[in-house]
Design a protein around this motif. Structure first.
Motif: not given
Ligand SMILES: C[S@@+](CC[C@H](N)C(=O)[O-])C[C@H]1O[C@@H](n2cnc3c(N)ncnc32)[C@H](O)[C@@H]1O
Length: 195
Positions: A77-92
């Motif tokens: 949610k935080n990554i999306r709110d900041l519009g950083l989906e293209n820069q940050i890859t979250l590995i679950e």
């Protein structure tokens, strides 16, 4: 309140352990000093550090690993709110089980303290030749220096494991390691020249 302050407030209100301000300033200084462009973080929590590193420059690539579903949900949610989906890859998933590809200028170890040595052994081969590996919580709230201050058996066991990791780092042949008394104590490892 801006978005970063909202994330920090959420961490405070929900007792999410994020790096101390002083520790983050140090991490940021070293990231810039060593001209890093890629960041691998073990232990995302709610992506507070991942986001701040990504915001340093839009060319920076961040990969961050988290295993706790509640943290993952909030981090996304935080990554999306900041519009950083293209820069940050979250590995679950568990950092010791997931597959990570790539080469990283800066690796930040900030997950289960009992596993620090295993994290180092797994991820140090992904470090760029002149890269840096930072590990947080090396002082563990002063308990590493003063283990007598706790009677809790689990805490004592954790303190012993951090001390063992300290010794492991000191004895590495291919890395030179410095320990800094900032935040909760940070170790910085760099490959020795010609290693
Ligand atoms: C101290 S917090 C991370 C804080 C974050 N690095 C920051 O500065 O904002 C540690 C996180 O590591 C996660 N964690 C612990 N062990 C892990 C593992 N083996 N694999 C993935 N995540 C792990 C925990 O769920 C927790 O969210």
């Amino acid at each position: 309140m801006n978005k970063l302050e909202t994330i920090k407030n959420y961490a405070l209100e929900n007792a999410v352990p994020i790096i101390q301000d002083e520790g983050f300033q140090f991490l940021k200084e070293k990231f810039l000093e060593y001209h890093c462009h890629s960041f691998l973080e073990i232990g995302t929590a709610i992506a507070h550090t991942a986001i701040q590193i990504a915001l340093l420059d839009e060319s920076i690539r961040v990969v961050t690993i988290e295993r706790d579903p509640k943290m993952i949900e909030q981090a996304k949610k935080n990554i999306r709110d900041l519009g950083l989906e293209n820069q940050i890859t979250l590995i679950e998933g568990d950092a010791l089980e997931v597959e990570v590809q790539g080469v990283f200028d800066c690796i930040f170890i900030d997950a289960a303290k009992a596993q620090y040595t295993r994290f180092f052994n797994k991820f140090s081969p992904l470090l760029a030749q002149d890269g840096i590996i930072l590990t947080d919580n090396m002082n563990f709230h002063g308990l590493v220096e003063h283990p007598e201050r706790t009677n809790n058996r689990n805490t004592k066991s954790l303190v012993r494991k951090i001390r063992a990791y300290h010794d492991f780092l000191t004895e590495l042949e291919d890395f030179q390691v410095e320990f800094y008394n900032v935040g909760d104590g940070i170790a910085l490892a760099r490959r020795k020249k010609n290693a």
